[in-house]
Enzyme design. Structure first.
Site, mmCIF file in Angstrom:
data_model
loop_
_atom_site.group_PDB
_atom_site.id
_atom_site.type_symbol
_atom_site.label_atom_id
_atom_site.label_comp_id
_atom_site.label_asym_id
_atom_site.label_seq_id
_atom_site.Cartn_x
_atom_site.Cartn_y
_atom_site.Cartn_z
ATOM 1 N N GLU A 130 -2.011 -66.114 -4.860
ATOM 2 C CA GLU A 130 -3.425 -65.980 -4.511
ATOM 3 C C GLU A 130 -4.030 -64.615 -4.818
ATOM 4 O O GLU A 130 -4.434 -63.874 -3.904
ATOM 5 C CB GLU A 130 -3.638 -66.328 -3.034
ATOM 6 C CG GLU A 130 -3.129 -67.707 -2.668
ATOM 7 C CD GLU A 130 -3.557 -68.165 -1.277
ATOM 8 O OE1 GLU A 130 -3.982 -67.315 -0.488
ATOM 9 O OE2 GLU A 130 -3.492 -69.369 -1.011
ATOM 10 N N GLU B 17 0.737 -75.000 -1.966
ATOM 11 C CA GLU B 17 0.426 -74.944 -0.532
ATOM 12 C C GLU B 17 -0.662 -75.958 -0.245
ATOM 13 O O GLU B 17 -1.599 -76.123 -1.027
ATOM 14 C CB GLU B 17 -0.121 -73.571 -0.093
ATOM 15 C CG GLU B 17 0.900 -72.483 -0.003
ATOM 16 C CD GLU B 17 0.294 -71.146 0.439
ATOM 17 O OE1 GLU B 17 -0.727 -71.155 1.169
ATOM 18 O OE2 GLU B 17 0.834 -70.110 0.037
HETATM 19 C C1 FCB Z 1 -2.871 -69.101 2.206
HETATM 20 C C2 FCB Z 1 -1.714 -68.127 2.179
HETATM 21 C C3 FCB Z 1 -0.652 -68.447 3.184
HETATM 22 C C4 FCB Z 1 -1.227 -68.945 4.477
HETATM 23 C C5 FCB Z 1 -2.187 -70.069 4.241
HETATM 24 C C6 FCB Z 1 -2.778 -70.662 5.488
HETATM 25 O O1 FCB Z 1 -4.024 -68.444 1.781
HETATM 26 O O2 FCB Z 1 -1.114 -68.097 0.916
HETATM 27 O O3 FCB Z 1 0.144 -67.312 3.335
HETATM 28 O O4 FCB Z 1 -1.807 -67.891 5.155
HETATM 29 O O5 FCB Z 1 -3.239 -69.624 3.431
#
Ligand code: FCB
Length: 459
Positions: A166, A361
């Protein structure tokens, strides 16, 4: 019930990150990270907490591996803490810090779980920050040396690598909004930092390929599809601007070797850049950033709905301008919008055609309903979130997107950055007083999906 089967060999995993779960900041020669410093600064973390213990995973990792086995995942995404490997950011490698990941990787492989290692999930060694952090090109050089050190030790066994997690959050939350470490508020610096992060990605791809020639290498981006609030031209332009700032600023350099001209013009108009020439871009940088990769990791949580009269000065968070029903928001205030994942995956395939895609994620923060008690905690909202997003992913695959895996965020409740311990994302609840892990119903649901390699859709 209709069943939707996933392709054979689909990667089913969960994702974690070092700083959010490990604790043990002083163990085995680890150095200080910018997040240690940030969390120790009064007022930065919502509940005044820090991550000195977190999930105590550094000591309890075997117990957590047992949870992975219980889920039946065939893949696990974790991150390596740079300050464990190079306590001062560069220079002498701390072998004891690498030993931890070495043992973890061996144990994962023995359990039939494929590791996906992320090199940078935000825990920059503090000494590098003291020399300018991501605002300095030297940090990109230091990152390559770090990638070399980790690749040399683990490259014979880790077959999937992500350079960064990110970059938007690193740049914008860390250097423009000040909500994340290092807590700065300088939009021009944020653009420079973003460039150095991207540059270090490109350079590290080459470094990893040297040490792990057979491995798949990629980057993980947080992407937020932008929808105009109305079909008006002005609202569509607001969505374009958000998309340029949030998504294309990273996608275009990585896949096309160019910064998006419209988004650059927006930044010039806002005074964050003097002109369309980006002063921090040197000859050859964009070619390096566009080094071919094997996968794009996508972190998808929600969408943004944009209205022209509400283009914020600095878009820090996905913003929803029509209030959705309260049950449609997670505890992060993020709208639950599974169709966005489908739309996003198709768009990525159409505009960027990555060699393959991973959902790196996806997940939801929900407090447990009052009175919920073990042995299994009912969390119907997380189950519904998971089911709906898997259905959306499945739809994208059926329409031809080369999606190779899904990693749920997260295995455990953990230190949620500026929110401290107030947001719970885990398939397993963590009692932070006792470190007990208790499965939620979503863990059982996910286990069954993995075992079937399919989801059952409700009629
Ligand atoms: C993302 C991050 C992770 C976590 C999630 C909820 O932005 O990569 O570490 O905080 O959000």
């Amino acid at each position: 019930m209709t069943k939707r089967a996933f392709p054979p060999g689909f990667l089913w995993g969960v994702a974690t990150s070092a700083f959010q779960i490990e604790g043990a900041p002083d163990a085995d020669g680890r150095g200080e990270s910018i997040w240690d410093r940030f969390a120790a600064t009064p007022g930065r973390i919502a509940d005044g907490s820090d991550a000195r213990v977190a999930c105590d995973h550094y000591r309890r990792w075997r117990e957590d591996l047992a949870l992975l086995r219980e889920l039946g995942v065939n893949a696990y995404r974790f991150s390596v803490a740079w300050p464990r490997v190079l306590p001062r950011g560069r220079g002498a490698v701390n072998g004891r810090g690498l030993d931890f990941y070495d043992r973890l990787v061996d144990a994962l492989l023995e359990a039939g779980i494929a590791p996906l290692a992320t090199l940078y999930h935000w825990d920059l060694p503090q000494p590098l920050q003291d020399e300018g952090g991501w605002g300095s090109r030297a940090t990109a050089e230091a990152f390559v040396a770090y990638a070399e050190a980790v690749g040399m030790r683990l490259g014979d066994r880790v077959r999937r690598w992500a350079t960064h997690n990110e970059p938007w959050c690193i740049a914008t939350l860390g250097h423009e909004q000040g909500e994340h470490a290092p807590g700065l508020r300088d939009p021009a610096l944020a653009l420079r930092a973003a460039h150095h992060v991207l540059l270090s990605h490109g350079w590290a791809v080459a470094a990893l390929r040297r040490h792990a020639p057979a491995a798949e290498v990629g980057i993980v981006l947080n992407l937020v599809p932008a929808y105009p609030a109305s079909p008006s031209e002005a609202d569509r332009d607001a969505a374009r601007a958000f998309d340029g700032f949030f998504n294309r600023w990273y996608l275009d350099p990585v896949f096309h070797g160019v910064y998006p001209a419209d988004a650059v013009a927006d930044r010039v108009a806002r005074g964050h850049l003097r002109g369309p020439e980006l002063p921090f871009v040197h000859d050859g940088d964009l070619a390096a950033i566009a080094a071919p990769t094997d996968f794009l990791g996508v972190n998808y949580y929600t969408r943004a709905i944009l209205r022209s009269d509400a283009i914020p000065e600095a878009e820090n968070a996905p913003r929803t301008l029509r209030a959705p029903p309260p049950e449609g928001l997670t505890d992060m205030g993020w709208e639950v919008f599974p169709a966005g994942l489908h739309d996003l995956l198709l768009r990525l395939q159409r505009d960027y055609a990555p060699a393959s895609l991973l959902v790196a994620e996806n997940g939801a923060a929900y407090e447990d309903p009052p009175g919920a008690a073990g042995p299994i905690l009912e969390d119907p909202r997380r189950v519904a979130y998971l089911r709906a997003h898997l259905a959306a992913a499945h739809r994208a695959i059926a329409e031809g997107v080369p999606l190779a895996g899904y990693f749920h965020w997260s295995l455990l409740d953990n230190f949620e950055w500026g929110h401290g311990y107030t947001k719970r994302f885990g398939l397993y609840r963590v009692d932070f007083a006792t470190q007990a892990r208790v499965p939620r119903a979503s863990a059982r649901f996910y286990r069954d999906v993995i075992a079937a390699n399919a989801i059952a859709l409700e009629p």
